[in-house]
Design a protein around this motif. Structure first.
Motif, mmCIF file in Angstrom:
data_model
loop_
_atom_site.group_PDB
_atom_site.id
_atom_site.type_symbol
_atom_site.label_atom_id
_atom_site.label_comp_id
_atom_site.label_asym_id
_atom_site.label_seq_id
_atom_site.Cartn_x
_atom_site.Cartn_y
_atom_site.Cartn_z
ATOM 1 N N ASN A 78 -0.856 51.909 -0.746
ATOM 2 C CA ASN A 78 -1.300 51.304 0.449
ATOM 3 C C ASN A 78 -0.462 50.032 0.806
ATOM 4 O O ASN A 78 -0.264 50.067 2.186
ATOM 5 N N ARG A 79 0.018 49.550 -0.130
ATOM 6 C CA ARG A 79 1.183 48.458 0.181
ATOM 7 C C ARG A 79 2.331 49.186 0.988
ATOM 8 O O ARG A 79 2.934 48.673 1.903
ATOM 9 N N GLU A 80 2.738 50.400 0.363
ATOM 10 C CA GLU A 80 3.826 50.983 1.028
ATOM 11 C C GLU A 80 3.518 51.383 2.346
ATOM 12 O O GLU A 80 4.363 51.385 3.437
ATOM 13 N N GLN A 81 2.375 52.032 2.626
ATOM 14 C CA GLN A 81 1.878 52.320 3.786
ATOM 15 C C GLN A 81 1.571 51.091 4.952
ATOM 16 O O GLN A 81 2.301 51.352 6.023
ATOM 17 N N GLN A 82 1.472 50.121 4.252
ATOM 18 C CA GLN A 82 1.163 48.974 5.466
ATOM 19 C C GLN A 82 2.642 48.277 5.723
ATOM 20 O O GLN A 82 3.104 47.942 6.780
ATOM 21 N N GLN A 83 3.623 48.376 4.868
ATOM 22 C CA GLN A 83 4.872 48.217 5.353
ATOM 23 C C GLN A 83 5.550 49.041 6.056
ATOM 24 O O GLN A 83 6.415 48.684 6.974
ATOM 25 N N THR A 84 5.321 50.555 6.038
ATOM 26 C CA THR A 84 5.679 51.577 6.808
ATOM 27 C C THR A 84 5.273 51.214 8.147
ATOM 28 O O THR A 84 6.091 51.278 9.130
ATOM 29 N N ILE A 85 3.980 50.678 8.469
ATOM 30 C CA ILE A 85 3.128 50.510 9.519
ATOM 31 C C ILE A 85 3.886 49.427 10.333
ATOM 32 O O ILE A 85 4.169 49.428 11.426
ATOM 33 N N GLU A 86 4.413 48.376 9.461
ATOM 34 C CA GLU A 86 5.057 47.275 10.159
ATOM 35 C C GLU A 86 6.038 47.462 10.513
ATOM 36 O O GLU A 86 6.692 46.963 11.606
ATOM 37 N N VAL A 87 6.985 48.329 9.990
ATOM 38 C CA VAL A 87 8.420 48.742 10.233
ATOM 39 C C VAL A 87 8.270 49.495 11.788
ATOM 40 O O VAL A 87 8.905 49.492 12.801
ATOM 41 N N LEU A 88 7.315 50.336 11.632
ATOM 42 C CA LEU A 88 7.060 51.278 12.957
ATOM 43 C C LEU A 88 6.607 50.441 14.053
ATOM 44 O O LEU A 88 7.014 50.718 15.178
ATOM 45 N N LYS A 89 5.806 49.435 13.872
ATOM 46 C CA LYS A 89 5.426 48.314 15.063
ATOM 47 C C LYS A 89 6.632 47.780 15.608
ATOM 48 O O LYS A 89 6.784 47.809 16.963
ATOM 49 N N LYS A 90 7.634 47.300 14.704
ATOM 50 C CA LYS A 90 8.658 46.567 15.184
ATOM 51 C C LYS A 90 9.409 47.697 16.027
ATOM 52 O O LYS A 90 10.049 47.314 16.859
ATOM 53 N N ALA A 92 8.640 50.336 17.552
ATOM 54 C CA ALA A 92 7.829 50.566 18.788
ATOM 55 C C ALA A 92 8.105 49.482 19.700
ATOM 56 O O ALA A 92 8.438 49.741 20.903
ATOM 57 N N ALA A 93 8.054 48.237 19.221
ATOM 58 C CA ALA A 93 8.132 46.895 20.154
ATOM 59 C C ALA A 93 9.773 47.090 20.505
ATOM 60 O O ALA A 93 9.884 46.756 21.741
ATOM 61 N N PHE A 94 10.622 47.233 19.938
ATOM 62 C CA PHE A 94 11.967 47.531 20.188
ATOM 63 C C PHE A 94 12.512 48.328 21.315
ATOM 64 O O PHE A 94 12.872 47.998 22.328
ATOM 65 N N LEU A 95 11.656 49.594 20.982
ATOM 66 C CA LEU A 95 12.009 50.708 21.949
ATOM 67 C C LEU A 95 11.312 50.561 23.338
ATOM 68 O O LEU A 95 11.934 50.596 24.359
ATOM 69 N N ALA A 96 10.258 49.795 23.347
ATOM 70 C CA ALA A 96 9.619 49.365 24.431
ATOM 71 C C ALA A 96 10.260 48.274 25.235
ATOM 72 O O ALA A 96 10.588 48.624 26.537
ATOM 73 N N ARG A 97 11.048 47.479 24.657
ATOM 74 C CA ARG A 97 11.894 46.420 25.290
ATOM 75 C C ARG A 97 13.087 47.123 25.784
ATOM 76 O O ARG A 97 13.513 46.744 26.975
ATOM 77 N N GLU A 98 13.674 48.146 25.193
ATOM 78 C CA GLU A 98 14.957 48.842 25.713
ATOM 79 C C GLU A 98 14.495 49.563 26.718
ATOM 80 O O GLU A 98 15.511 49.722 27.543
ATOM 81 N N SER A 99 13.218 50.144 26.698
ATOM 82 C CA SER A 99 13.052 51.163 27.661
ATOM 83 C C SER A 99 12.748 50.325 29.187
ATOM 84 O O SER A 99 12.836 51.055 30.275
ATOM 85 N N THR A 100 12.547 49.173 29.194
ATOM 86 C CA THR A 100 12.240 48.264 30.323
ATOM 87 C C THR A 100 13.662 47.671 30.847
ATOM 88 O O THR A 100 13.604 47.039 32.202
ATOM 89 N N LYS A 101 14.573 47.900 30.293
ATOM 90 C CA LYS A 101 15.898 47.193 30.555
ATOM 91 C C LYS A 101 16.569 48.150 31.773
ATOM 92 O O LYS A 101 16.497 49.448 31.851
#
Length: 101
Positions: A78-90, A92-101
């Motif tokens: 569960n801890r490992e999956q939560q860490q993976t989710i946090e990385v994926l969220k970051k 996704a947020a980075f890619l969303a910012r990059e796609s709007t440039k």
């Protein structure tokens, strides 16, 4: 008064089984048996209680050793999956910012 060590002694599974057998077969209390073999009464009491739980004779709600191991494994996963989710969220947020440039 001496300084208390933060390290504990490690005993083999065979030694732990023998200590539990001594309590079960000798009629001695956990404290008496612990004194005799030179281990902590609390540790031996925990081991005796775990032995009872593993045999289905433990207190209501007591987990067996296998159940405790499964719980540790599931919590680790569960801890490992939560860490993976946090990385994926970051990411996704980075890619969303990059796609709007």
């Amino acid at each position: 008064m001496g300084k208390k060590s933060n390290t504990s002694k490690r005993y083999t599974a065979e030694c732990k089984r023998d200590a539990v057998a001594l309590v079960r077969s000798s009629g001695k209390t956990v404290t008496e048996a612990a004194r005799e073999i030179g281990v902590s009464p609390e540790g031996l009491r925990n081991r005796v209680n775990q032995h009872r739980a593993d045999r289905g004779q433990g207190a209501a709600g007591a987990l067996t050793s296998d159940e405790k191991e499964e719980l540790r494994r599931l919590r680790r996963e569960n801890r490992e999956q939560q860490q993976t989710i946090e990385v994926l969220k970051k990411a996704a947020a980075f890619l969303a910012r990059e796609s709007t440039k």
